[in-house]
Design an enzyme around this catalytic site. Structure first.
Site, PDB file in Angstrom:
ATOM      1  N   HIS A  60     -36.468  -4.929  11.113  1.00 33.05           N
ATOM      2  CA  HIS A  60     -37.179  -5.771  12.088  1.00 33.05           C
ATOM      3  C   HIS A  60     -37.177  -5.148  13.480  1.00 33.05           C
ATOM      4  O   HIS A  60     -38.056  -5.440  14.293  1.00 33.05           O
ATOM      5  CB  HIS A  60     -36.616  -7.201  12.105  1.00 33.05           C
ATOM      6  CG  HIS A  60     -35.325  -7.378  12.819  1.00 33.05           C
ATOM      7  ND1 HIS A  60     -34.112  -7.440  12.166  1.00 33.05           N
ATOM      8  CD2 HIS A  60     -35.051  -7.528  14.134  1.00 33.05           C
ATOM      9  CE1 HIS A  60     -33.154  -7.621  13.059  1.00 33.05           C
ATOM     10  NE2 HIS A  60     -33.689  -7.686  14.254  1.00 33.05           N
ATOM     11  N   ASP A 108     -33.983  -6.044   5.067  1.00 37.35           N
ATOM     12  CA  ASP A 108     -34.084  -5.716   6.492  1.00 37.35           C
ATOM     13  C   ASP A 108     -33.261  -4.473   6.822  1.00 37.35           C
ATOM     14  O   ASP A 108     -32.164  -4.563   7.391  1.00 37.35           O
ATOM     15  CB  ASP A 108     -33.608  -6.916   7.315  1.00 37.35           C
ATOM     16  CG  ASP A 108     -33.866  -6.745   8.805  1.00 37.35           C
ATOM     17  OD1 ASP A 108     -34.596  -5.810   9.182  1.00 37.35           O
ATOM     18  OD2 ASP A 108     -33.332  -7.557   9.590  1.00 37.35           O
ATOM     19  N   GLY A 203     -30.140  -8.334  20.515  1.00 37.07           N
ATOM     20  CA  GLY A 203     -29.784  -7.030  21.065  1.00 37.07           C
ATOM     21  C   GLY A 203     -28.770  -6.301  20.216  1.00 37.07           C
ATOM     22  O   GLY A 203     -28.643  -5.076  20.283  1.00 37.07           O
ATOM     23  N   SER A 205     -28.958  -6.516  16.933  1.00 40.49           N
ATOM     24  CA  SER A 205     -29.681  -6.250  15.698  1.00 40.49           C
ATOM     25  C   SER A 205     -29.673  -4.767  15.349  1.00 40.49           C
ATOM     26  O   SER A 205     -29.806  -3.907  16.221  1.00 40.49           O
ATOM     27  CB  SER A 205     -31.137  -6.711  15.834  1.00 40.49           C
ATOM     28  OG  SER A 205     -31.221  -8.106  15.853  1.00 40.49           O
ATOM     29  N   GLY A 206     -29.531  -4.484  14.055  1.00 41.86           N
ATOM     30  CA  GLY A 206     -29.528  -3.109  13.592  1.00 41.86           C
ATOM     31  C   GLY A 206     -28.174  -2.443  13.667  1.00 41.86           C
ATOM     32  O   GLY A 206     -27.963  -1.377  13.095  1.00 41.86           O
TER      33      GLY A 206
END
Length: 256
Positions: A60, A108, A203, A205-206
């Site tokens: 995402h 994801d 922020g 994320s990942g």
């Protein structure tokens, strides 16, 4: 495959050096695989180094930021309490999983290839990937880290990497009616606290969810989604990396 095994041998270790809600500042080199993906001098998402040229992050992040071009590593020096970047690199290629569903958040995960290999050091090192069928029980203590918001309603991205311990939550419990009511797929996992207070946030994320396996750290999850940040009965949801090992190895091998 043999070549890939060699690439992953020296992973998941930290040098012996002296936006997470409810977290604390991470010391220099504590999470040497942590990176910040950024564009136009703005932090977009986190990521994890798995080889000297490949980063794992969330699909995402790439889906929304196809213009992403740069990466900052956690090769940071502590200066006046802030982490000042010492290493940056540019992105050559972004590959998100073809089965990614932006509505359900399933699959994801994405890979980022760097234009130039990273030079590993005490503060820049790869994390180990999990083993096949790697399934840790609920309650296992793991760690999250990132540059995301430190308050759910905040707009400030901290300059210093934050870290926090979070226990894994079983899929059965996380899928119960009092939590996510069946939204958790076999390619997701949950971590956090029933009462909230500690969680990944926007922020982050990942970024990595890592768990220690004997003497090495493994990338068990990728920060994916959740309802709010650190809300009661809504723990963080992570992409389950063990479900994507064949895809990761295949992409890296084909892209050589």
């Amino acid at each position: 495959l043999i070549a890939l095994v060699i690439c992953f041998v020296e992973c998941g270790t930290r040098a012996k050096l002296p936006r997470i809600v409810g977290g604390v500042e991470a010391t220099l080199g504590r999470w040497p695989w942590q990176v910040s993906l950024y564009y136009s001098n703005r932090h977009i998402c986190g990521g994890s180094i798995i080889t000297n040229q490949w980063i794992v992050t969330a699909a995402h992040c790439m889906w929304r930021n196809l213009a992403l071009h740069h990466l900052l590593t956690n090769g940071y020096a502590a200066v006046n309490g802030c982490h000042q970047n010492e290493s940056s690199n540019s992105v050559e290629r972004i590959i998100y999983n073809k089965n990614y569903n932006h509505r359900t958040h399933d699959n994801d995960i994405a890979l980022v290839k760097l234009r130039a290999p990273l030079n590993f050091s005490d503060t820049i090192r790869p994390v180990c990937l999990p083993q096949y069928d790697y399934d840790l029980p609920g309650g296992t203590q793991c760690w999250i880290s990132g540059w995301g918001y430190t308050q759910p309603d905040d707009v400030h991205i901290p300059e210093v990497l934050k870290e926090a311990p979070v226990p894994l939550i079983s899929a059965k419990k996380c899928n119960s009616s009092c939590m996510y009511n069946g939204e958790i797929t076999p390619r997701m996992l949950c971590a956090g606290y029933t009462e909230g207070k500690v969680d990944a946030c926007q922020g982050d994320s990942g970024g990595p969810l890592v768990c220690q396996d004997e003497n090495v750290w493994r990338l068990v999850g990728v920060v994916s989604w959740g309802t709010g940040c650190a809300e009661p009965n809504h723990p963080g949801v992570y992409t389950k990396v063990a479900e994507f090992l064949e895809w990761i190895y295949e992409i890296i091998e084909v892209s050589k």
